[in-house]
Design a protein around this motif. Structure first.
Motif, PDB file in Angstrom:
ATOM      1  N   GLY A  88       0.812  -1.200   0.000  1.00  0.00           N
ATOM      2  CA  GLY A  88       0.000   0.000   0.000  1.00  0.00           C
ATOM      3  C   GLY A  88       0.849   1.255   0.000  1.00  0.00           C
ATOM      4  N   ARG A 219      -3.650   1.709   7.828  1.00  0.00           N
ATOM      5  CA  ARG A 219      -4.922   1.016   7.624  1.00  0.00           C
ATOM      6  C   ARG A 219      -5.544   1.386   6.280  1.00  0.00           C
ATOM      7  N   TYR A 220      -5.089   2.494   5.681  1.00  0.00           N
ATOM      8  CA  TYR A 220      -5.515   2.838   4.329  1.00  0.00           C
ATOM      9  C   TYR A 220      -4.549   2.176   3.349  1.00  0.00           C
ATOM     10  N   TYR A 223      -5.646   5.764  -1.165  1.00  0.00           N
ATOM     11  CA  TYR A 223      -6.620   6.847  -1.071  1.00  0.00           C
ATOM     12  C   TYR A 223      -6.934   7.192   0.396  1.00  0.00           C
ATOM     13  N   GLU A 225      -5.221   8.361   2.716  1.00  0.00           N
ATOM     14  CA  GLU A 225      -4.150   8.409   3.706  1.00  0.00           C
ATOM     15  C   GLU A 225      -3.585   9.819   3.825  1.00  0.00           C
ATOM     16  N   ASP A 228      -6.103  11.931   5.937  1.00  0.00           N
ATOM     17  CA  ASP A 228      -5.913  11.568   7.347  1.00  0.00           C
ATOM     18  C   ASP A 228      -4.681  12.254   7.926  1.00  0.00           C
ATOM     19  N   LEU A 264     -11.222   0.512  -4.000  1.00  0.00           N
ATOM     20  CA  LEU A 264     -10.246   0.965  -3.012  1.00  0.00           C
ATOM     21  C   LEU A 264     -10.617   2.347  -2.473  1.00  0.00           C
ATOM     22  N   SER A 268     -11.512   3.093   1.492  1.00  0.00           N
ATOM     23  CA  SER A 268     -10.743   4.061   2.271  1.00  0.00           C
ATOM     24  C   SER A 268     -11.619   5.221   2.726  1.00  0.00           C
ATOM     25  N   LYS A 271     -13.347   4.200   5.893  1.00  0.00           N
ATOM     26  CA  LYS A 271     -12.419   4.247   7.024  1.00  0.00           C
ATOM     27  C   LYS A 271     -12.186   5.686   7.469  1.00  0.00           C
ATOM     28  N   PHE A 272     -12.047   6.594   6.506  1.00  0.00           N
ATOM     29  CA  PHE A 272     -11.808   7.998   6.830  1.00  0.00           C
ATOM     30  C   PHE A 272     -12.972   8.585   7.607  1.00  0.00           C
TER      31      PHE A 272
END
Length: 281
Positions: A88, A219-220, A223, A225, A228, A264, A268, A271-272
């Motif tokens: 990643g 964890r990303y 995209y 990251e 974040d 993807l 992500s 998650k964000f």
């Protein structure tokens, strides 16, 4: 701004990490050549400044031995990290960040062309503004037009409209997208303090700030990251958009890269928002 007027540490160093996964060979060579030219210009102002390039091979690294030899001939230490597989984007950069022992660390995409004076302008600004932990540049496209890659905190609608609607339908949301992309503030001339989100294609950090943040959240996979990391950096240090630092970005959006990238992107995005809070409309 004159770097000769600013005090500098004898321990000043610059490290650069570039993560690649099946990159375009010609574009990667072009990126590394532009980095070499920018480092040469920087050393004309700061003689002897140590520079280290860390190339992280997530898979499919082409033969770039010629350009790496050219960089090494100009006293740029070149290291390739390989054999770990496709871990990643953020985790790949973290492999380089963990080993860096520099004052400044540049997170750089393999599809970027740096202006020759980009690093001079950036480090001069850091000298005068010790409270700045992260700098983002003016980013142009292939035609030299400004890309608005500084962002306010997104809503779900902002992301879906910008990422996936056809151009004709996006026109219905032009005012909304303009606000999200900070078009009222980002321009060719003005410094903008504390943009909430900046692009991961070029993120120049004070390395101590980056290490205190723990680098990217791995964890990303791909995209968000950078979204974040930018939000977390704003909590710890000052972030600045500096238009005198100029680059060209040849990248494209997730929707134009196929369904894998769409999946993807969506994974992500969830998650964000789960981490920082959902905003719908």
């Amino acid at each position: 701004m004159n770097a000769k007027q600013a005090p500098r540490s004898e321990f000043e160093r610059l490290s650069v990490s570039v993560v690649v996964y099946r990159p375009d060979p010609a574009q990667l060579v072009q990126t590394l050549a532009s980095l070499g030219a920018a480092c040469a210009a920087l050393r004309s102002i700061r003689p002897g400044l140590p520079v280290e390039l860390i190339l992280v091979d997530n898979g499919g690294l082409p033969d770039v031995s010629v350009v790496l030899k050219e960089l090494a001939a100009h006293d740029i230490d070149c290291t390739i990290i390989t054999g770990h597989g496709n871990v990643g984007y953020g985790r790949g950069h973290n492999l380089a960040i963990e080993r860096s022992a520099s004052c400044y660390h540049l997170v750089l995409n393999p599809d970027i062309d740096l202006d020759r004076d980009a690093l001079i302008e950036a480090l001069d600004f850091f000298d005068v503004h010790p409270d700045v932990g992260l700098l983002t540049p003016w980013i142009g496209d292939d035609e030299g037009r400004l890309q608005y890659l500084c962002r306010r905190y997104p809503t779900l609608l902002d992301l879906l409209v910008r990422g996936f609607l056809p151009a004709g339908l996006r026109k219905l949301f032009v005012n909304r997208l303009a606000r999200y992309e900070m078009r009222d503030l980002i321009n060719e001339r003005d410094i903008v303090w504390s943009p909430p989100i900046v692009s991961g294609c070029f993120m120049l950090f004070r390395t101590d700030v980056l290490k205190r943040l723990g680098g990217f959240d791995d964890r990303y996979f791909l995209y968000f990251e950078d979204y974040d990391l930018a939000l977390r950096t704003n909590e710890l240090s000052r972030v600045v958009y500096l238009p005198t630092v100029r680059i060209v970005h040849h990248g494209g959006g997730a929707a134009r890269k196929g369904w894998l990238h769409v999946r993807l992107f969506v994974a992500s995005m969830v998650k964000f928002f789960n981490r920082f809070g959902w905003k719908w409309l």
